[in-house]
Design a protein around this motif. Structure first.
Motif, PDB file in Angstrom:
ATOM      1  N   UNK A  45      33.585  32.629  51.738  1.00 51.24           N
ATOM      2  CA  UNK A  45      35.326  32.593  52.730  1.00 51.24           C
ATOM      3  C   UNK A  45      35.630  31.370  51.551  1.00 51.24           C
ATOM      4  N   UNK A  46      35.315  30.008  51.979  1.00 55.52           N
ATOM      5  CA  UNK A  46      35.424  29.241  50.812  1.00 55.52           C
ATOM      6  C   UNK A  46      35.876  28.869  49.393  1.00 55.52           C
ATOM      7  N   UNK A  47      35.579  30.095  48.393  1.00 52.18           N
ATOM      8  CA  UNK A  47      36.200  30.422  47.326  1.00 52.18           C
ATOM      9  C   UNK A  47      36.929  31.803  47.672  1.00 52.18           C
ATOM     10  N   UNK A  48      37.098  32.426  48.388  1.00 55.74           N
ATOM     11  CA  UNK A  48      38.685  33.322  48.437  1.00 55.74           C
ATOM     12  C   UNK A  48      40.077  32.273  48.703  1.00 55.74           C
ATOM     13  N   UNK A  49      40.067  31.099  48.738  1.00 57.89           N
ATOM     14  CA  UNK A  49      40.948  29.784  49.009  1.00 57.89           C
ATOM     15  C   UNK A  49      41.715  29.797  47.825  1.00 57.89           C
ATOM     16  N   UNK A  50      41.040  30.284  46.409  1.00 56.70           N
ATOM     17  CA  UNK A  50      41.158  29.856  45.362  1.00 56.70           C
ATOM     18  C   UNK A  50      42.353  31.458  45.399  1.00 56.70           C
ATOM     19  N   UNK A  51      43.054  31.247  43.908  1.00 54.91           N
ATOM     20  CA  UNK A  51      43.509  32.194  43.825  1.00 54.91           C
ATOM     21  C   UNK A  51      43.692  33.030  42.451  1.00 54.91           C
ATOM     22  N   UNK A  52      42.497  32.810  41.823  1.00 53.20           N
ATOM     23  CA  UNK A  52      42.160  33.627  40.803  1.00 53.20           C
ATOM     24  C   UNK A  52      41.124  33.675  40.973  1.00 53.20           C
ATOM     25  N   UNK A  53      40.003  33.251  41.889  1.00 53.16           N
ATOM     26  CA  UNK A  53      38.591  34.138  42.590  1.00 53.16           C
ATOM     27  C   UNK A  53      39.351  35.397  43.403  1.00 53.16           C
ATOM     28  N   UNK A  54      40.299  34.626  44.263  1.00 53.42           N
ATOM     29  CA  UNK A  54      40.677  35.813  45.679  1.00 53.42           C
ATOM     30  C   UNK A  54      41.549  36.802  44.807  1.00 53.42           C
ATOM     31  N   UNK A  80      32.402  30.981  31.694  1.00 56.02           N
ATOM     32  CA  UNK A  80      33.104  29.599  31.316  1.00 56.02           C
ATOM     33  C   UNK A  80      34.433  28.993  32.298  1.00 56.02           C
ATOM     34  N   UNK A  81      34.370  29.765  33.258  1.00 50.01           N
ATOM     35  CA  UNK A  81      36.285  29.297  34.121  1.00 50.01           C
ATOM     36  C   UNK A  81      36.254  30.917  34.798  1.00 50.01           C
ATOM     37  N   UNK A  82      36.819  30.176  35.547  1.00 51.92           N
ATOM     38  CA  UNK A  82      37.179  31.501  36.764  1.00 51.92           C
ATOM     39  C   UNK A  82      38.142  32.338  36.369  1.00 51.92           C
ATOM     40  N   UNK A  83      39.187  32.023  34.941  1.00 48.12           N
ATOM     41  CA  UNK A  83      40.487  32.606  35.220  1.00 48.12           C
ATOM     42  C   UNK A  83      39.202  34.024  34.096  1.00 48.12           C
ATOM     43  N   UNK A  84      38.109  33.674  32.927  1.00 44.23           N
ATOM     44  CA  UNK A  84      37.903  33.727  32.476  1.00 44.23           C
ATOM     45  C   UNK A  84      37.164  35.420  33.177  1.00 44.23           C
ATOM     46  N   UNK A  85      36.391  34.882  33.863  1.00 36.95           N
ATOM     47  CA  UNK A  85      35.846  36.029  34.764  1.00 36.95           C
ATOM     48  C   UNK A  85      37.216  36.814  34.493  1.00 36.95           C
ATOM     49  N   UNK A  86      37.834  36.683  35.806  1.00 36.53           N
ATOM     50  CA  UNK A  86      39.191  37.464  36.305  1.00 36.53           C
ATOM     51  C   UNK A  86      39.612  38.378  34.754  1.00 36.53           C
ATOM     52  N   UNK A  87      39.998  37.383  34.133  1.00 35.62           N
ATOM     53  CA  UNK A  87      40.927  38.648  33.226  1.00 35.62           C
ATOM     54  C   UNK A  87      39.480  39.521  31.979  1.00 35.62           C
ATOM     55  N   UNK A  88      37.800  38.884  31.581  1.00 39.32           N
ATOM     56  CA  UNK A  88      37.489  40.222  31.613  1.00 39.32           C
ATOM     57  C   UNK A  88      37.255  41.328  32.074  1.00 39.32           C
ATOM     58  N   UNK A  89      36.822  41.329  33.103  1.00 38.03           N
ATOM     59  CA  UNK A  89      37.079  42.168  34.703  1.00 38.03           C
ATOM     60  C   UNK A  89      37.998  42.362  34.467  1.00 38.03           C
ATOM     61  N   UNK A  90      39.406  42.239  34.217  1.00 36.90           N
ATOM     62  CA  UNK A  90      40.376  43.414  34.307  1.00 36.90           C
ATOM     63  C   UNK A  90      40.960  44.276  33.328  1.00 36.90           C
ATOM     64  N   UNK A  91      40.242  45.014  33.502  1.00 36.11           N
ATOM     65  CA  UNK A  91      40.068  46.272  32.871  1.00 36.11           C
ATOM     66  C   UNK A  91      39.515  47.777  33.555  1.00 36.11           C
ATOM     67  N   UNK A  92      40.110  48.650  32.289  1.00 38.04           N
ATOM     68  CA  UNK A  92      39.779  49.863  32.799  1.00 38.04           C
ATOM     69  C   UNK A  92      37.932  49.629  32.410  1.00 38.04           C
ATOM     70  N   UNK A  93      36.542  50.749  33.297  1.00 43.04           N
ATOM     71  CA  UNK A  93      35.985  49.852  33.076  1.00 43.04           C
ATOM     72  C   UNK A  93      35.101  50.939  32.506  1.00 43.04           C
TER      73      UNK A  93
END
Length: 291
Positions: free
Chosen positions: A135-144, A236-249
């Motif tokens: 749950x602590x990570x869910x306070x981060x807008x990018x990880x959320x 490399x960052x939470x931003x990179x994780x989010x952007x890499x996975x925001x795609x049609x798989x």
């Protein structure tokens, strides 16, 4: 906290979405003490090991106050920060239920807590793993946002026969992910931050491989469910994780159908290698070989 193979609906006492009341007043002083023991141990260990987003979330939610947190109390701040909430469930839930909760910014958490003689190893996630770890990570807008996208992706994947690949993404990021920072590697995965021994092993032990995050390579890699990991993937960052996975798989799944799994201890020529591990721990038999 998802699982497949459920033959029937929710157990007695659970709602149609598998949620139940936390029934916080029923926790015993001994159960609250287990939480406090685990919390104090991890809170002392994690500075300099856990990523800033986790430590900030831990502070924001005040998970130390009063023993096992009351979900409604922490949900007030969690909703304010990212629109997420924690809901109690009776244990593992079906995949479609799990994905639907995540897609709607609800994190399903078990309400039971481990026994005092199970502080260091538990087969099924308990409230400490679920709430302290996740749950602590869910306070981060990018990880959320990433977690919501994972839930939405899971719902789309249900009919495509690729859930085993998608489960690996969750395992190697949400549960056992490492992050590269200017200060060195840091933990953000719940399975690590909620475990004293793996918090040390994941960063310090020479045994595991630590490999730069590559989505398709990760989704081809099996994982250990009963012991320390043989490989950790480093974002490399939470931003990179989010952007890499925001795609049609869809196209990725098609390629994965033609690709063999990568051995769990392998290091490929194309890998970005943070640590080429010795694999000594696994070779010695792992948890059950330790004295």
């Amino acid at each position: 906290m998802s699982a497949d193979g459920f033959a029937s609906g929710p157990p007695p006492g659970a709602r149609a979405d598998w949620t139940i009341d936390q029934n916080w007043a029923a926790y015993t002083p001994a159960e609250h003490q287990v939480w406090m023991t685990l919390y104090e141990r991890q809170a002392a260990l994690l500075p300099g090991r856990a990523c800033d987003a986790f430590l900030h979330g831990l502070d924001a939610l005040d998970l130390h106050r009063g023993g096992i947190p009351e979900f409604e109390r922490i949900n007030e701040e969690l909703r304010r920060l990212t629109g997420w909430s924690v809901v109690a469930v009776p244990g593992l839930v079906p995949d479609d239920v799990f994905f639907d909760h995540l897609a709607n910014r609800r994190f399903p958490a078990g309400r039971f807590i481990r026994k005092p003689d199970e502080l260091d190893y538990l087969q099924e996630p308990d409230v400490f793993h679920d709430v302290f770890g996740h749950v602590p990570m869910l306070t981060d807008p990018i990880f959320a946002d990433y977690m919501q996208a994972y839930g939405e992706g899971g719902l789309r994947a249900l009919g495509q026969g690729q859930l085993h690949n998608l489960a690996r993404l969750y395992w190697y990021t949400v549960e056992f992910g490492l992050m590269e920072t200017a200060q060195g590697l840091r933990i953000y995965g719940a399975g690590i931050v909620s475990s004293r021994s793996e918090s040390i092993f994941a960063l310090d032990d020479p045994s595991p491989n630590r490999i730069g995050f590559d989505l398709e390579r990760l989704m081809r890699t099996p994982y250990r469910i009963d012991d320390f990991q043989q490989v950790y993937f480093v974002i490399p960052s939470l931003e990179a994780l989010r952007e890499t996975t925001l795609q049609d798989f869809g196209a990725i799944y098609e390629r994965l159908k033609q690709a063999e799994d990568v051995a769990i201890d392998a290091v490929l020529p194309t890998d970005k290698v943070h640590t080429h591990g010795t694999q000594a721990y696994a070779a010695a038999g792992g948890r059950f070989a330790k004295s």
